[in-house]
Enzyme design. Structure first.
Site, PDB file in Angstrom:
ATOM      1  N   TYR A   1      -5.887  -2.537  -2.123  1.00  0.00           N
ATOM      2  CA  TYR A   1      -6.356  -1.537  -1.139  1.00  0.00           C
ATOM      3  C   TYR A   1      -6.871  -0.282  -1.856  1.00  0.00           C
ATOM      4  O   TYR A   1      -8.051   0.097  -1.703  1.00  0.00           O
ATOM      5  CB  TYR A   1      -5.182  -1.230  -0.202  1.00  0.00           C
ATOM      6  N   ILE A   2      -6.043   0.339  -2.678  1.00  0.00           N
ATOM      7  CA  ILE A   2      -6.486   1.532  -3.425  1.00  0.00           C
ATOM      8  C   ILE A   2      -7.439   1.111  -4.543  1.00  0.00           C
ATOM      9  O   ILE A   2      -8.490   1.722  -4.761  1.00  0.00           O
ATOM     10  CB  ILE A   2      -5.271   2.296  -4.010  1.00  0.00           C
TER      11      ILE A   2
ATOM     12  N   LYS B   1     -10.045 -12.787  -2.568  1.00  0.00           N
ATOM     13  CA  LYS B   1      -9.371 -11.514  -2.860  1.00  0.00           C
ATOM     14  C   LYS B   1     -10.299 -10.487  -3.498  1.00  0.00           C
ATOM     15  O   LYS B   1      -9.997  -9.307  -3.499  1.00  0.00           O
ATOM     16  CB  LYS B   1      -8.190 -11.769  -3.794  1.00  0.00           C
TER      17      LYS B   1
ATOM     18  N   SER C   1       3.578   7.649  -7.321  1.00  0.00           N
ATOM     19  CA  SER C   1       3.719   7.877  -5.871  1.00  0.00           C
ATOM     20  C   SER C   1       4.559   9.125  -5.659  1.00  0.00           C
ATOM     21  O   SER C   1       5.300   9.530  -6.565  1.00  0.00           O
ATOM     22  CB  SER C   1       4.446   6.664  -5.281  1.00  0.00           C
TER      23      SER C   1
ATOM     24  N   LYS D   1       9.219   2.750  -8.188  1.00  0.00           N
ATOM     25  CA  LYS D   1       8.171   3.691  -8.596  1.00  0.00           C
ATOM     26  C   LYS D   1       8.713   4.758  -9.553  1.00  0.00           C
ATOM     27  O   LYS D   1       8.049   5.123 -10.527  1.00  0.00           O
ATOM     28  CB  LYS D   1       7.528   4.356  -7.368  1.00  0.00           C
TER      29      LYS D   1
ATOM     30  N   VAL E   1      -0.828   6.411   1.890  1.00  0.00           N
ATOM     31  CA  VAL E   1      -2.292   6.297   1.814  1.00  0.00           C
ATOM     32  C   VAL E   1      -2.813   5.593   3.066  1.00  0.00           C
ATOM     33  O   VAL E   1      -2.334   4.508   3.421  1.00  0.00           O
ATOM     34  CB  VAL E   1      -2.699   5.517   0.536  1.00  0.00           C
TER      35      VAL E   1
ATOM     36  N   VAL F   1       1.362  16.676   6.153  1.00  0.00           N
ATOM     37  CA  VAL F   1       2.610  15.977   6.473  1.00  0.00           C
ATOM     38  C   VAL F   1       2.660  15.804   7.988  1.00  0.00           C
ATOM     39  O   VAL F   1       2.434  16.751   8.730  1.00  0.00           O
ATOM     40  CB  VAL F   1       3.847  16.769   5.968  1.00  0.00           C
TER      41      VAL F   1
HETATM   42  P1  NAP Z   1      -2.031  -3.496  -2.601  1.00  0.00           P
HETATM   43  O1  NAP Z   1      -3.326  -3.594  -1.918  1.00  0.00           O
HETATM   44  O2  NAP Z   1      -0.978  -4.478  -2.211  1.00  0.00           O
HETATM   45  O3  NAP Z   1      -2.257  -3.529  -4.173  1.00  0.00           O
HETATM   46  C1  NAP Z   1      -1.263  -3.950  -5.061  1.00  0.00           C
HETATM   47  C2  NAP Z   1      -1.957  -4.520  -6.280  1.00  0.00           C
HETATM   48  O4  NAP Z   1      -0.944  -4.841  -7.236  1.00  0.00           O
HETATM   49  C3  NAP Z   1      -2.733  -5.790  -5.962  1.00  0.00           C
HETATM   50  O5  NAP Z   1      -4.025  -5.649  -6.488  1.00  0.00           O
HETATM   51  C4  NAP Z   1      -1.961  -6.870  -6.669  1.00  0.00           C
HETATM   52  O6  NAP Z   1      -2.763  -7.816  -7.341  1.00  0.00           O
HETATM   53  C5  NAP Z   1      -1.243  -6.112  -7.756  1.00  0.00           C
HETATM   54  N1  NAP Z   1       0.016  -6.798  -8.123  1.00  0.00           N
HETATM   55  C6  NAP Z   1       1.146  -6.911  -7.412  1.00  0.00           C
HETATM   56  N2  NAP Z   1       2.047  -7.651  -8.082  1.00  0.00           N
HETATM   57  C7  NAP Z   1       1.453  -8.023  -9.238  1.00  0.00           C
HETATM   58  C8  NAP Z   1       1.854  -8.800 -10.352  1.00  0.00           C
HETATM   59  N3  NAP Z   1       3.060  -9.370 -10.417  1.00  0.00           N
HETATM   60  N4  NAP Z   1       0.984  -8.947 -11.382  1.00  0.00           N
HETATM   61  C9  NAP Z   1      -0.252  -8.395 -11.324  1.00  0.00           C
HETATM   62  N5  NAP Z   1      -0.697  -7.655 -10.295  1.00  0.00           N
HETATM   63  C10 NAP Z   1       0.148  -7.476  -9.279  1.00  0.00           C
HETATM   64  O7  NAP Z   1      -1.344  -2.064  -2.374  1.00  0.00           O
HETATM   65  P2  NAP Z   1      -1.883  -0.568  -2.552  1.00  0.00           P
HETATM   66  O8  NAP Z   1      -1.419   0.178  -1.361  1.00  0.00           O
HETATM   67  O9  NAP Z   1      -3.305  -0.557  -2.927  1.00  0.00           O
HETATM   68  O10 NAP Z   1      -1.000  -0.083  -3.797  1.00  0.00           O
HETATM   69  C11 NAP Z   1      -1.530   0.061  -5.087  1.00  0.00           C
HETATM   70  C12 NAP Z   1      -0.678   1.003  -5.900  1.00  0.00           C
HETATM   71  O11 NAP Z   1      -0.616   2.278  -5.261  1.00  0.00           O
HETATM   72  C13 NAP Z   1       0.778   0.573  -6.124  1.00  0.00           C
HETATM   73  O12 NAP Z   1       1.143   0.959  -7.427  1.00  0.00           O
HETATM   74  C14 NAP Z   1       1.539   1.420  -5.104  1.00  0.00           C
HETATM   75  O13 NAP Z   1       2.875   1.628  -5.498  1.00  0.00           O
HETATM   76  C15 NAP Z   1       0.734   2.714  -5.183  1.00  0.00           C
HETATM   77  N6  NAP Z   1       0.863   3.595  -4.020  1.00  0.00           N
HETATM   78  C16 NAP Z   1       0.480   3.160  -2.792  1.00  0.00           C
HETATM   79  C17 NAP Z   1       0.591   4.024  -1.706  1.00  0.00           C
HETATM   80  C18 NAP Z   1       0.178   3.601  -0.320  1.00  0.00           C
HETATM   81  O14 NAP Z   1       0.537   4.303   0.644  1.00  0.00           O
HETATM   82  N7  NAP Z   1      -0.582   2.525  -0.170  1.00  0.00           N
HETATM   83  C19 NAP Z   1       1.117   5.319  -1.881  1.00  0.00           C
HETATM   84  C20 NAP Z   1       1.475   5.731  -3.175  1.00  0.00           C
HETATM   85  C21 NAP Z   1       1.340   4.857  -4.230  1.00  0.00           C
HETATM   86  P3  NAP Z   1      -3.515  -9.058  -6.689  1.00  0.00           P
HETATM   87  O15 NAP Z   1      -4.888  -8.504  -6.401  1.00  0.00           O
HETATM   88  O16 NAP Z   1      -3.515 -10.101  -7.729  1.00  0.00           O
HETATM   89  O17 NAP Z   1      -2.768  -9.430  -5.438  1.00  0.00           O
END
Ligand code: NAP
Length: 343
Positions: free
Chosen positions: A12-13, A40, A125, A164, A191, A256
């Site tokens: 997503y990000i 994907k 985060s 995190k 996010v 917030v």
């Molecule tokens: P997301 O769409 O689920 O993205 C997670 C990514 O991590 C995916 O691309 C996935 O890869 C990869 N991943 C997960 N497990 C893995 C593994 N074992 N080996 C390799 N890759 C792996 O979620 P997102 O919301 O974009 O989050 C991305 C980052 O932002 C994370 O670090 C999360 O903690 C951080 N974050 C998110 C938010 C929020 O509100 N969304 C807020 C603060 C921080 P695949 O493409 O292969 O599935």
């Protein structure tokens, strides 16, 4: 023009970060766990076709040592985004903490082993800044800043937040142990905003989907959280990458809101269209039925009804961030979920 490795670049990000880099003319290597699952990442192939930068795909897994080494060699920088963002897991150690912490170690070790990487930008985060909402009051604070660390999460209580904070600490430890690359950390709050990928399982998308489908129609929990647009999160990563003076951690939390306030923003943009909550749910009720939403009594006790506040100023002063209004974020997110037939 640089070659940048983006871990989790199809998420997503990650997809917005990859798009911005390609449009700026950088060459981007993204890692995915399984290259055969083209659904994907095909949205990015299309974006790359009309962008000056070149995109290619590498297979790597956060649970496999050495997995990122080949992809990192030849890159000037790494943006390390990949980490599981799932709240309901069976085994928090295996499903969250191991990929987050070991994965960070493997990615940063790949930076050190390479002969080329000079900078790492890490997606942490605000979950690494604070755990429970009540922490602010307990610590006698009026706001959280980049100086604060989450001390209340553990493997059994808020394990995602624990993953995190442990991963970010590991990153700072590894950064201090070498002098080949510098580390800049981005700490986004929750996010929201439109998704480029239709396949992400990010909690950001799941939660708003649940909301629109009426899961909280009897009442919204009085849970306060920072909110930031996904496009602003991507922008902050690029600014952190390009700005040689960027240092340390950066909270991204321009607003917030609580769940009810979020639903009112959606209701105003789409009057009567979704089964949104009309009031806040009482805390005692959430204590009783919280398990139905995957939250424990302890979580309800230590979070519901406690306001939080984040100081966002460093991202504005040092990264030059300005932020989209939450009304734009929610309107465009809901419109897009509707187009994708998610709601
Ligand atoms: P997301 O769409 O689920 O993205 C997670 C990514 O991590 C995916 O691309 C996935 O890869 C990869 N991943 C997960 N497990 C893995 C593994 N074992 N080996 C390799 N890759 C792996 O979620 P997102 O919301 O974009 O989050 C991305 C980052 O932002 C994370 O670090 C999360 O903690 C951080 N974050 C998110 C938010 C929020 O509100 N969304 C807020 C603060 C921080 P695949 O493409 O292969 O599935």
């Amino acid at each position: 023009m640089k070659t940048i490795l983006v871990t989790g670049g199809a998420g997503y990000i990650g997809s917005w970060v990859t798009k911005d880099l390609l449009e700026k003319g950088h060459n981007v290597r993204i890692t995915v766990r399984d290259k055969s699952k083209t659904a994907k990442y095909e949205h990015l192939t299309k974006i790359a076709e009309s962008s000056p930068g070149i995109l290619d795909f590498w297979e790597a897994n956060l649970t496999q040592e050495g997995s990122f080494d080949e992809a990192a060699e030849g890159c000037e920088a790494i943006i390390h985004i990949a980490s599981p963002f799932i709240l309901n897991v069976k085994d928090p150690q295996k499903d969250l903490v191991d990929p987050a912490v070991q994965g960070t170690r493997y990615v940063l070790n790949a930076a050190t082993k390479s002969s080329t990487v000079k900078k790492v930008v890490l997606t942490s985060s605000v979950a690494s800044i604070n755990g429970d909402a009540q922490d602010m009051e307990l610590q006698g604070l009026s706001e959280f800043t980049e100086e604060h660390w989450n001390t209340s999460s553990s493997l059994s209580h808020q394990p995602y937040s624990f993953s995190k904070v442990q991963a970010e600490k590991e990153a700072w430890k590894l950064a201090e142990a070498q002098n080949q690359w510098s580390l800049v950390v981005i700490n986004p709050s929750f996010v929201l905003g439109p998704s480029l990928t239709p396949t992400s399982k990010s909690e950001s998308l799941t939660l708003i989907g649940d909301f629109l489908k009426g899961k909280f129609k009897t009442g919204a929990p009085e849970l306060y959280f920072g909110v930031v647009d996904v496009r602003d999160v991507a922008k902050a990563h690029i600014k952190a990458l390009e700005n040689d003076n960027a240092k340390g951690r950066h909270i991204l939390a321009p607003r917030v809101l609580n769940f009810f306030e979020i639903s009112q923003v959606i209701e105003k943009a789409f009057p009567g269209k979704y089964k949104l909550p009309k009031k806040l749910a009482p805390k005692w009720l959430l204590g009783l039925i919280g398990f139905m939403f995957g939250v424990s009594r302890k979580f309800v006790k230590q979070n519901v009804g406690f306001k939080v506040s984040y100081n966002n100023q460093k991202s504005v002063n040092e990264l030059g961030m300005d932020y989209l209004p939450v009304e734009t974020t929610m309107k465009e997110m809901v419109e897009q979920m509707h187009e994708l037939k998610i709601v």
